[in-house]
Design a protein around this motif. Structure first.
Motif, PDB file in Angstrom:
ATOM      1  N   ILE A 199     -22.059  19.997 -15.130  1.00  0.00           N
ATOM      2  CA  ILE A 199     -22.638  21.290 -14.749  1.00  0.00           C
ATOM      3  C   ILE A 199     -24.116  21.330 -15.086  1.00  0.00           C
ATOM      4  CG2 ILE A 199     -22.658  23.746 -15.365  1.00  0.00           C
ATOM      5  CD1 ILE A 199     -19.578  23.539 -15.570  1.00  0.00           C
ATOM      6  N   LEU A 200     -24.488  20.790 -16.231  1.00  0.00           N
ATOM      7  CA  LEU A 200     -25.913  20.746 -16.605  1.00  0.00           C
ATOM      8  C   LEU A 200     -26.700  19.863 -15.642  1.00  0.00           C
ATOM      9  CD1 LEU A 200     -25.536  20.493 -20.492  1.00  0.00           C
ATOM     10  CD2 LEU A 200     -26.116  22.526 -19.148  1.00  0.00           C
ATOM     11  N   ASP A 201     -26.080  18.766 -15.189  1.00  0.00           N
ATOM     12  CA  ASP A 201     -26.720  17.933 -14.169  1.00  0.00           C
ATOM     13  C   ASP A 201     -26.967  18.739 -12.891  1.00  0.00           C
ATOM     14  OD1 ASP A 201     -26.762  15.693 -15.783  1.00  0.00           O
ATOM     15  OD2 ASP A 201     -24.930  14.832 -14.936  1.00  0.00           O
ATOM     16  N   THR A 202     -25.978  19.546 -12.511  1.00  0.00           N
ATOM     17  CA  THR A 202     -26.112  20.373 -11.302  1.00  0.00           C
ATOM     18  C   THR A 202     -27.239  21.393 -11.463  1.00  0.00           C
ATOM     19  OG1 THR A 202     -23.754  20.132 -10.807  1.00  0.00           O
ATOM     20  CG2 THR A 202     -24.904  21.998  -9.795  1.00  0.00           C
ATOM     21  N   LEU A 203     -27.318  22.014 -12.630  1.00  0.00           N
ATOM     22  CA  LEU A 203     -28.374  22.995 -12.870  1.00  0.00           C
ATOM     23  C   LEU A 203     -29.751  22.334 -12.833  1.00  0.00           C
ATOM     24  CD1 LEU A 203     -26.761  25.174 -15.705  1.00  0.00           C
ATOM     25  CD2 LEU A 203     -27.128  25.807 -13.308  1.00  0.00           C
ATOM     26  N   GLU A 204     -29.839  21.104 -13.323  1.00  0.00           N
ATOM     27  CA  GLU A 204     -31.102  20.363 -13.219  1.00  0.00           C
ATOM     28  C   GLU A 204     -31.458  20.128 -11.750  1.00  0.00           C
ATOM     29  OE1 GLU A 204     -31.265  16.742 -15.372  1.00  0.00           O
ATOM     30  OE2 GLU A 204     -31.122  17.674 -17.350  1.00  0.00           O
ATOM     31  N   ALA A 205     -30.454  19.684 -10.980  1.00  0.00           N
ATOM     32  CA  ALA A 205     -30.698  19.396  -9.560  1.00  0.00           C
ATOM     33  C   ALA A 205     -31.110  20.652  -8.799  1.00  0.00           C
ATOM     34  CB  ALA A 205     -29.444  18.786  -8.932  1.00  0.00           C
ATOM     35  N   GLU A 206     -30.598  21.789  -9.236  1.00  0.00           N
ATOM     36  CA  GLU A 206     -30.928  23.056  -8.574  1.00  0.00           C
ATOM     37  C   GLU A 206     -32.266  23.617  -9.060  1.00  0.00           C
ATOM     38  OE1 GLU A 206     -26.265  24.602  -8.063  1.00  0.00           O
ATOM     39  OE2 GLU A 206     -27.582  25.477  -9.582  1.00  0.00           O
ATOM     40  N   GLY A 207     -32.851  22.975 -10.087  1.00  0.00           N
ATOM     41  CA  GLY A 207     -34.124  23.447 -10.622  1.00  0.00           C
ATOM     42  C   GLY A 207     -33.983  24.580 -11.620  1.00  0.00           C
ATOM     43  N   ALA A 208     -32.745  24.922 -11.992  1.00  0.00           N
ATOM     44  CA  ALA A 208     -32.526  26.010 -12.943  1.00  0.00           C
ATOM     45  C   ALA A 208     -32.674  25.550 -14.384  1.00  0.00           C
ATOM     46  CB  ALA A 208     -31.134  26.609 -12.733  1.00  0.00           C
ATOM     47  N   LEU A 209     -32.724  24.228 -14.595  1.00  0.00           N
ATOM     48  CA  LEU A 209     -32.827  23.663 -15.936  1.00  0.00           C
ATOM     49  C   LEU A 209     -33.767  22.470 -15.877  1.00  0.00           C
ATOM     50  CD1 LEU A 209     -31.385  24.260 -18.702  1.00  0.00           C
ATOM     51  CD2 LEU A 209     -29.832  22.380 -18.159  1.00  0.00           C
ATOM     52  N   PRO A 210     -34.721  22.370 -16.798  1.00  0.00           N
ATOM     53  CA  PRO A 210     -35.636  21.220 -16.785  1.00  0.00           C
ATOM     54  C   PRO A 210     -34.882  19.906 -16.988  1.00  0.00           C
ATOM     55  CG  PRO A 210     -36.430  22.945 -18.269  1.00  0.00           C
ATOM     56  CD  PRO A 210     -35.037  23.318 -17.893  1.00  0.00           C
ATOM     57  N   ALA A 211     -35.357  18.851 -16.394  1.00  0.00           N
ATOM     58  CA  ALA A 211     -34.733  17.535 -16.547  1.00  0.00           C
ATOM     59  C   ALA A 211     -35.096  16.928 -17.901  1.00  0.00           C
ATOM     60  CB  ALA A 211     -35.188  16.612 -15.423  1.00  0.00           C
ATOM     61  N   GLY A 212     -34.227  16.052 -18.393  1.00  0.00           N
ATOM     62  CA  GLY A 212     -34.530  15.265 -19.584  1.00  0.00           C
ATOM     63  C   GLY A 212     -34.319  15.956 -20.908  1.00  0.00           C
ATOM     64  N   LEU A 213     -33.619  17.084 -20.919  1.00  0.00           N
ATOM     65  CA  LEU A 213     -33.364  17.766 -22.195  1.00  0.00           C
ATOM     66  C   LEU A 213     -32.391  16.945 -23.049  1.00  0.00           C
ATOM     67  CD1 LEU A 213     -32.945  21.499 -21.067  1.00  0.00           C
ATOM     68  CD2 LEU A 213     -34.994  20.379 -21.973  1.00  0.00           C
ATOM     69  N   ASP A 214     -32.595  16.996 -24.355  1.00  0.00           N
ATOM     70  CA  ASP A 214     -31.718  16.281 -25.299  1.00  0.00           C
ATOM     71  C   ASP A 214     -30.419  17.071 -25.457  1.00  0.00           C
ATOM     72  OD1 ASP A 214     -30.468  14.929 -27.325  1.00  0.00           O
ATOM     73  OD2 ASP A 214     -32.141  15.059 -28.752  1.00  0.00           O
ATOM     74  N   ARG A 215     -29.326  16.478 -24.986  1.00  0.00           N
ATOM     75  CA  ARG A 215     -28.037  17.178 -25.007  1.00  0.00           C
ATOM     76  C   ARG A 215     -27.127  16.704 -26.148  1.00  0.00           C
ATOM     77  NH1 ARG A 215     -26.346  16.555 -18.620  1.00  0.00           N
ATOM     78  NH2 ARG A 215     -28.329  17.273 -17.689  1.00  0.00           N
ATOM     79  N   ARG A 216     -27.640  15.905 -27.061  1.00  0.00           N
ATOM     80  CA  ARG A 216     -26.765  15.299 -28.073  1.00  0.00           C
ATOM     81  C   ARG A 216     -26.059  16.316 -28.958  1.00  0.00           C
ATOM     82  NH1 ARG A 216     -30.748  11.052 -30.800  1.00  0.00           N
ATOM     83  NH2 ARG A 216     -32.152  12.838 -30.406  1.00  0.00           N
ATOM     84  N   ASN A 217     -26.641  17.495 -29.139  1.00  0.00           N
ATOM     85  CA  ASN A 217     -26.025  18.489 -30.021  1.00  0.00           C
ATOM     86  C   ASN A 217     -25.158  19.502 -29.279  1.00  0.00           C
ATOM     87  OD1 ASN A 217     -27.138  17.471 -32.431  1.00  0.00           O
ATOM     88  ND2 ASN A 217     -29.086  18.479 -31.982  1.00  0.00           N
ATOM     89  N   VAL A 218     -24.964  19.270 -27.981  1.00  0.00           N
ATOM     90  CA  VAL A 218     -24.044  20.128 -27.227  1.00  0.00           C
ATOM     91  C   VAL A 218     -22.623  19.763 -27.642  1.00  0.00           C
ATOM     92  CG1 VAL A 218     -23.143  20.695 -24.944  1.00  0.00           C
ATOM     93  CG2 VAL A 218     -25.615  20.413 -25.291  1.00  0.00           C
ATOM     94  N   ALA A 219     -21.840  20.760 -28.039  1.00  0.00           N
ATOM     95  CA  ALA A 219     -20.485  20.506 -28.545  1.00  0.00           C
ATOM     96  C   ALA A 219     -19.455  21.352 -27.814  1.00  0.00           C
ATOM     97  CB  ALA A 219     -20.432  20.807 -30.045  1.00  0.00           C
ATOM     98  N   VAL A 220     -18.231  20.825 -27.778  1.00  0.00           N
ATOM     99  CA  VAL A 220     -17.071  21.570 -27.295  1.00  0.00           C
ATOM    100  C   VAL A 220     -16.035  21.529 -28.411  1.00  0.00           C
ATOM    101  CG1 VAL A 220     -15.242  21.698 -25.572  1.00  0.00           C
ATOM    102  CG2 VAL A 220     -17.529  20.945 -24.904  1.00  0.00           C
ATOM    103  N   GLU A 221     -15.606  22.701 -28.852  1.00  0.00           N
ATOM    104  CA  GLU A 221     -14.649  22.765 -29.963  1.00  0.00           C
ATOM    105  C   GLU A 221     -13.841  24.042 -29.867  1.00  0.00           C
ATOM    106  OE1 GLU A 221     -17.268  22.401 -33.234  1.00  0.00           O
ATOM    107  OE2 GLU A 221     -18.286  24.308 -32.874  1.00  0.00           O
ATOM    108  N   PRO A 222     -12.782  24.146 -30.669  1.00  0.00           N
ATOM    109  CA  PRO A 222     -12.011  25.400 -30.650  1.00  0.00           C
ATOM    110  C   PRO A 222     -12.847  26.537 -31.225  1.00  0.00           C
ATOM    111  CG  PRO A 222     -10.801  23.625 -31.752  1.00  0.00           C
ATOM    112  CD  PRO A 222     -12.203  23.160 -31.589  1.00  0.00           C
ATOM    113  N   PRO A 223     -12.733  27.750 -30.690  1.00  0.00           N
ATOM    114  CA  PRO A 223     -13.446  28.886 -31.294  1.00  0.00           C
ATOM    115  C   PRO A 223     -12.849  29.207 -32.665  1.00  0.00           C
ATOM    116  CG  PRO A 223     -11.966  29.640 -29.574  1.00  0.00           C
ATOM    117  CD  PRO A 223     -11.938  28.150 -29.515  1.00  0.00           C
ATOM    118  N   ARG A 224     -13.644  29.798 -33.528  1.00  0.00           N
ATOM    119  CA  ARG A 224     -13.138  30.134 -34.864  1.00  0.00           C
ATOM    120  C   ARG A 224     -11.963  31.094 -34.798  1.00  0.00           C
ATOM    121  NH1 ARG A 224     -18.676  30.847 -38.511  1.00  0.00           N
ATOM    122  NH2 ARG A 224     -19.389  28.666 -38.304  1.00  0.00           N
TER     123      ARG A 224
END
Length: 579
Positions: free
Chosen positions: A14-39
């Motif tokens: 999805i982030l790739d798509t947003l980059e392609a659409e110009g809604a998100l700058p390219a080359g952002l560091d995504r290493r700290n993006v996480a998916v986990e259970p909510p508290r």
């Protein structure tokens, strides 16, 4: 691929798509993006911080970015809802079929469920136990042994290539003392009445070694000068002690890949090579240590020694690697040993007793200095400190062992309560927390004893298979999992966390996380079982409803598989039945 990793990939796309659409700058560091259970489980099944992490570098508002991501998540067939919460978190609720698919995955992957490629084959050297070869293993060694072995197993499950290593301290004065103690027992075996003087090792474990030396050499060395027998007795006795140590560790199911010798490190030229590297970088120099703080001892005098600039790497003071007489300090050899380990590893982990806390900074400084690359980056190195274990019996301290001389042996404890009880118990607290090991409590059949509670959950699950066969119920090969209700699917959601628990334990070097998680799984399963005691319609085995029984048995088997997989990492066998 784990459920959480799979949805991390969905968000990445999805982030790739947003980059392609110009809604998100390219080359952002995504290493700290996480998916986990909510508290709070009431908020959904998964949560992502993608908008929170990326908003600032994207020069936008987190909620505004989340509002672009959430609708694209909601369009995915596996997702029921995706909602923006708080300052920009996104809470996701999966479709019931997604969770049913995960249950099928657990059953299909079986023993492989929870394994991942997180480590990408990176080589990790885990050094643990490394007790002086001067006596049998005691319970202080036991805890570090279990923590190190379980950590090695966790890392392997997470895709790292692990070497289990034991460092043999066979070059110090303690092994000369061991040789002299063995010589005393050798004389005893030849008929001499002996008394063990202060300063020698008194344990009876040296008696058979003395007898073996007597059988091999006769009375050749009874009155011979020490110089004639010390080296031979040292080598023979150290070898015999290592055999004893290996046998003790084998009782715990622990086997090392490599036994590295301190004496061999010193004889191999590795010390000189390490020192040459440090000198070339200006990190070794001849100097005098500062006087001790506080009252200076009468025998202290400023002496020039070879010092390592440990302060350049965060230590409190520079450290001597060579004495004024040219002899190596223990740190000097240890420094070279770590350089040797780093030659064929990408990461180093040491498991030490808490009494070594004062030496952590200096060895971390040495590893930084010896492994830094052209950009100044060093190989990752972690030291995990393990607290001692206090042995109790019904709340009272346990008496010492005559055989060991002044401590209770690991072998005695394992033979009394069993390997699985010892291993599981050693992981029921964080390694750096104090631990009491009460012989009465660790075998207690109670929900307050996590060893029993987890094993009992697995035994209950296994009993379902036997009882189903006895009842003659026809179990569907592909059960209708839509018959499982919300409370039952909550067990699947808990089971699906296992792969991320393994990865978190590997990344943080904390194998106790597996034991904590299994305790939660067991508690949830027992609660489901007990609901059936209160309401017959909630039982796993329904004699008049084969379809529901089939679905619930699949659920129970998935929980059993998670327990088996977690126990396997801990080196504990899953109980098939319990009386």
């Amino acid at each position: 691929m784990t459920l959480y990793a799979r949805f991390a990939d969905r968000i990445d796309a999805i982030l790739d798509t947003l980059e392609a659409e110009g809604a998100l700058p390219a080359g952002l560091d995504r290493r700290n993006v996480a998916v986990e259970p909510p508290r709070d489980p009431a908020h959904g099944d998964l949560a992502t911080n993608a908008a929170m992490v990326l908003a600032k570098p994207a020069k936008t508002n987190p909620r505004a970015l989340a509002a672009l991501i959430a609708p694209k998540l909601a369009d995915l067939p596996e997702i029921e809802t995706a909602e923006v919460a708080g300052p920009g978190f996104i809470n996701v609720r999966l479709t019931p079929e997604s969770w049913r698919d995960e249950l099928r995955t657990i059953l299909r992957d079986a023993g492989g469920y929870g394994r991942s490629a997180l480590g990408q084959g990176a080589r990790v050297n885990v050094e643990y136990v490394s007790a002086n070869p001067t006596g049998p293993m005691h319970m202080g060694h036991c805890r570090g042994a279990v923590v190190g072995d379980a950590l090695a197993s966790v890392l392997e499950h997470a895709g790292f290539a692990v070497t289990r290593e034991y460092y043999v301290n066979d070059a110090g004065s303690q092994v000369d003392t061991l040789a002299r103690s063995a010589h005393l027992r050798y004389r005893e075996a030849l008929g001499e009445t002996i008394e063990v003087p202060e300063g020698l090792y008194p344990g009876d474990y040296l008696v058979p070694i003395g007898a073996a030396l007597a059988a091999e050499y006769g009375d050749r060395y009874v009155t011979a000068p020490e110089a004639e027998w010390l080296v031979t007795f040292r080598e023979k006795t150290v070898a015999a002690m290592l055999d004893l140590i290996r046998a003790d560790l084998a009782l715990l199911g622990i086997h090392h890949d490599r036994f590295a010798s301190e004496a061999e490190v010193q004889a191999s030229g590795k010390v000189k090579a390490a020192f040459d590297r440090l000198r070339a970088d200006g990190l070794l120099y001849e100097g005098v240590l500062e006087a001790p703080k506080g009252e200076v001892p009468d025998d202290w005098a400023p002496v020039e020694m070879t010092l390592f600039r440990a302060t350049a790497f965060g230590d409190d003071s520079d450290r001597p690697v060579m004495k004024a007489d040219g002899g190596l300090t223990y740190f000097g050899t240890d420094l070279a040993y770590h350089a040797q380990k780093a030659d064929d590893a990408d990461q180093l982990i040491d498991i030490w007793g808490a009494d070594h806390a004062g030496t952590v900074k200096r060895i971390q400084a040495a590893v930084k200095a010896l492994t830094k690359d052209g950009n100044g980056a060093a190989k990752p190195f972690d030291v995990k400190l393990v607290q001692m274990v206090r042995l109790l019996r019904g709340g009272e301290p346990v008496k010492m062992s005559k055989r060991a001389g002044n401590f209770v042996t690991l072998a005695d404890v394992v033979r009394e309560v069993g390997k699985d009880v010892v291993r599981f118990t050693m992981l029921t607290r964080k390694a750096d927390a104090q631990m009491d090991f009460d012989f009465a409590k660790v075998v207690e059949a109670s929900k307050d004893n996590p060893v029993f509670y987890v094993q009992y959950a697995h035994a209950r699950i296994r009993s379902l298979h036997r009882r189903t066969a006895e009842a003659g119920l026809a179990i569907a090969a592909e059960p209708d999992l839509t018959l499982l209700d919300g409370e039952e699917m909550a067990l699947v959601k808990l089971a699906a966390q296992f792969p991320r628990i393994v990865e978190a334990a590997a990344v943080n070097h904390e194998p106790h996380r597996i034991a904590f998680y299994l305790s939660d799984v067991a508690a949830a399963f027992h609660a489901a079982w007990n609901r059936g005691n209160d309401d017959p319609a909630r039982r796993f085995l329904m004699a008049d409803d084969a379809a529901t029984t089939s679905a619930r048995l699949a659920l129970a088997e998935s929980i059993g598989q998670i327990i088996r997989n977690g126990l396997a990492i801990m080196g504990v066998a899953a109980a098939e039945e319990m009386n």
